[in-house]
Write a protein that holds these residues in place. Structure first.
Motif, short mmCIF file in Angstrom:
data_model
loop_
_atom_site.label_atom_id
_atom_site.label_comp_id
_atom_site.label_asym_id
_atom_site.label_seq_id
_atom_site.Cartn_x
_atom_site.Cartn_y
_atom_site.Cartn_z
N VAL A 91 0.82 -1.16 -0.17
CA VAL A 91 0.10 0.14 -0.11
C VAL A 91 0.81 1.23 -0.03
N THR A 92 1.85 1.31 0.80
CA THR A 92 2.75 2.36 0.93
C THR A 92 3.51 2.67 -0.18
N ARG A 93 4.01 1.57 -0.99
CA ARG A 93 4.74 1.82 -2.14
C ARG A 93 3.75 2.25 -3.28
N ILE A 94 2.64 1.93 -3.51
CA ILE A 94 1.63 2.30 -4.23
C ILE A 94 1.31 3.64 -4.27
N GLU A 95 1.17 4.25 -2.95
CA GLU A 95 1.09 5.73 -2.36
C GLU A 95 1.89 6.23 -3.01
N VAL A 96 3.27 5.97 -2.79
CA VAL A 96 4.44 6.93 -3.17
C VAL A 96 4.56 7.05 -4.45
N LEU A 97 4.28 5.97 -5.32
CA LEU A 97 4.31 5.82 -6.74
C LEU A 97 3.26 6.99 -7.23
N ILE A 98 1.90 6.47 -6.69
CA ILE A 98 1.00 7.52 -7.45
C ILE A 98 1.27 9.06 -6.81
N GLU A 99 1.53 9.11 -5.93
CA GLU A 99 2.04 10.67 -5.36
C GLU A 99 3.05 11.31 -6.33
N SER A 100 4.08 10.66 -6.82
CA SER A 100 4.88 11.09 -7.53
C SER A 100 4.56 11.30 -9.10
N VAL A 101 3.81 10.17 -9.64
CA VAL A 101 3.17 10.59 -10.52
C VAL A 101 1.92 11.58 -10.80
N ARG A 102 1.19 11.48 -9.69
CA ARG A 102 0.33 12.80 -9.76
C ARG A 102 1.01 14.13 -10.04
N ARG A 103 2.11 14.39 -9.39
CA ARG A 103 2.75 15.72 -9.53
C ARG A 103 3.01 16.05 -10.99
N LYS A 104 3.12 15.07 -12.01
CA LYS A 104 3.38 15.38 -13.15
C LYS A 104 2.14 15.51 -14.03
N GLN A 105 1.02 15.17 -13.57
CA GLN A 105 -0.19 15.43 -14.22
C GLN A 105 -0.49 16.83 -14.64
N PRO A 106 -0.99 17.25 -15.76
CA PRO A 106 -1.35 18.45 -15.90
C PRO A 106 -2.73 19.19 -15.23
N PHE A 107 -2.58 20.25 -14.69
CA PHE A 107 -3.87 20.65 -13.74
C PHE A 107 -5.19 20.66 -14.82
N THR A 108 -6.19 20.34 -14.02
CA THR A 108 -7.45 20.35 -14.61
C THR A 108 -8.45 21.52 -13.97
N HIS A 109 -7.98 21.80 -13.06
CA HIS A 109 -8.92 23.03 -12.19
C HIS A 109 -7.82 23.82 -11.39
N PHE A 110 -8.40 25.08 -11.35
CA PHE A 110 -7.80 26.01 -10.44
C PHE A 110 -9.02 26.83 -9.60
N LEU A 111 -8.19 27.43 -8.27
CA LEU A 111 -8.97 28.32 -7.67
C LEU A 111 -8.70 29.66 -8.19
#
Length: 354
Positions: free
Chosen positions: A119-139
């Motif tokens: 679970v922890t390894r998946i969380e770390v992998l996903i968090e790292s990948v998420r940082r590279k996703q283009p933003f979809t929304h903004f405040l």
């Protein structure tokens, strides 16, 4: 230096090291190998509590983790190699829904510790990948009041009349008047559940926003222009300066508190110590993409996709230009690349100041 000082990733209040792993990569490969080395020393030696509950079953232990479907491919990896490696190294089984089907990734194993490790390894992998996703929304703080739009359109007309001979200045780099705004922070919301969560987070901010404003709209003045980089002859973003009429820092305080709240939730990544409040009026990104959004960065030229313009005469001619005054009364969770009937961005959620 990557080995001596690996990047730290904060996930749900826990800090992990992201260790570089050198492997052979193939053309078109999209997965990223991330090695989990346990909590960083600054968090202490004890293993943190599980954020995701691990259930005991007749065959061992089980844990379900919500992951947006667009990120499944990073857990699966090229030809399933990432999932196989995770399963082999943690002695678990990882079940992933079909691509495009929102659901939970289920990890099962004979030991609680091995399931927790996976679970922890998946969380770390996903968090790292998420940082590279283009933003979809903004405040955003909308600046598209009719008076401001009129002032902006006059500004555009006068700049094109007086400065169109300057390098890089043409009508294509001006903001759409109906979409004038201040960007507070950007988010990559990857499914409907994350949009709903972000909307809930924004609603939670209404209390402190009204405490700051006294439950009243904020009278603002847009006057003067400024650029972001250090060379006025090579500018990518020109913005209108925004001030609260009473001279207070109430708008800045609201913006900074909003970012703090969203960063703490894990949905937003902190990029600056303070929000850079700026109303973009000219942006070289618009030259190729009228729907482009800047993230409030340094505005440094990117030769690959931007052609800077010479802003020296604009800055001289329009240094005190008055765009107008209005009362700001809301902050919105705006959807990128969208338009509502008013011409502004489609709002997923809105919170008023009064």
């Amino acid at each position: 230096m990557e080995v001596l000082r690996p990047a730290l990733i904060n996930i749900n209040g826990r800090v992990y090291r992201k260790n570089p792993v050198k492997e052979e990569h193939h053309d078109g490969e999209e997965d990223e190998d991330i090695s989990y080395s346990g909590p960083a020393d600054l968090q202490g030696a004890e293993e943190p509590c599980d954020v995701h509950p691990i259930e005991q079953t007749e065959k061992g232990f089980r844990c379900a983790v919500d992951v947006p479907s667009v990120l499944y491919k990073y857990i699966i990896g090229k030809k399933g190699e990432t999932r196989k490696r995770l399963e082999s190294e943690t002695k678990t089984s990882i079940s992933i829904p079909k691509q495009g089907v929102e659901g939970e990734i289920v990890i099962t194993g004979a030991q609680r510790a091995t399931v927790a490790s996976a679970v922890t390894r998946i969380e770390v992998l996903i968090e790292s990948v998420r940082r590279k996703q283009p933003f979809t929304h903004f405040l955003s703080f909308p600046l598209n009041h009719p008076q401001i739009q009129d002032g902006f359109l006059r500004f555009k007309e006068e700049v094109l009349e007086k400065c169109s001979q300057e390098r890089g200045i043409d009508a294509s780099i001006f903001q759409n008047a109906a979409k004038l705004h201040l960007t507070v922070g950007t988010l990559a919301l990857l499914n409907a559940a994350e949009v709903a969560l972000a909307s809930e987070l924004l609603q939670q901010c209404q209390g402190f926003i009204r405490d700051i404003t006294g439950g009243k709209p904020l009278p603002l003045t847009l006057a003067g222009v400024e650029y972001m980089n250090d060379d006025p002859s090579m500018v990518d973003i020109l913005y209108a300066k925004v001030e609260v009429k009473d001279g207070s820092d109430k708008l800045q305080a609201i913006a900074d508190r909003l970012v703090e709240h969203f960063v703490a939730s894990g949905l937003m990544i902190r990029e600056w110590d303070r929000v850079k409040l700026h109303g973009t009026i000219m942006n070289t990104l618009f030259r190729k993409d009228p729907s482009a959004e800047d993230k409030g960065g340094s505005g440094k030229p990117n030769s690959k996709d931007r052609e800077a313009f010479d802003a020296r005469n604009v800055l001289q001619e329009f240094s005190e230009y008055h765009f107008g005054e209005f009362e700001m009364n809301c902050v919105q969770l705006s959807q990128r690349y969208s338009t509502e009937p008013s011409g502004y961005y489609t709002s997923a959620c809105q919170v008023t100041f009064s």
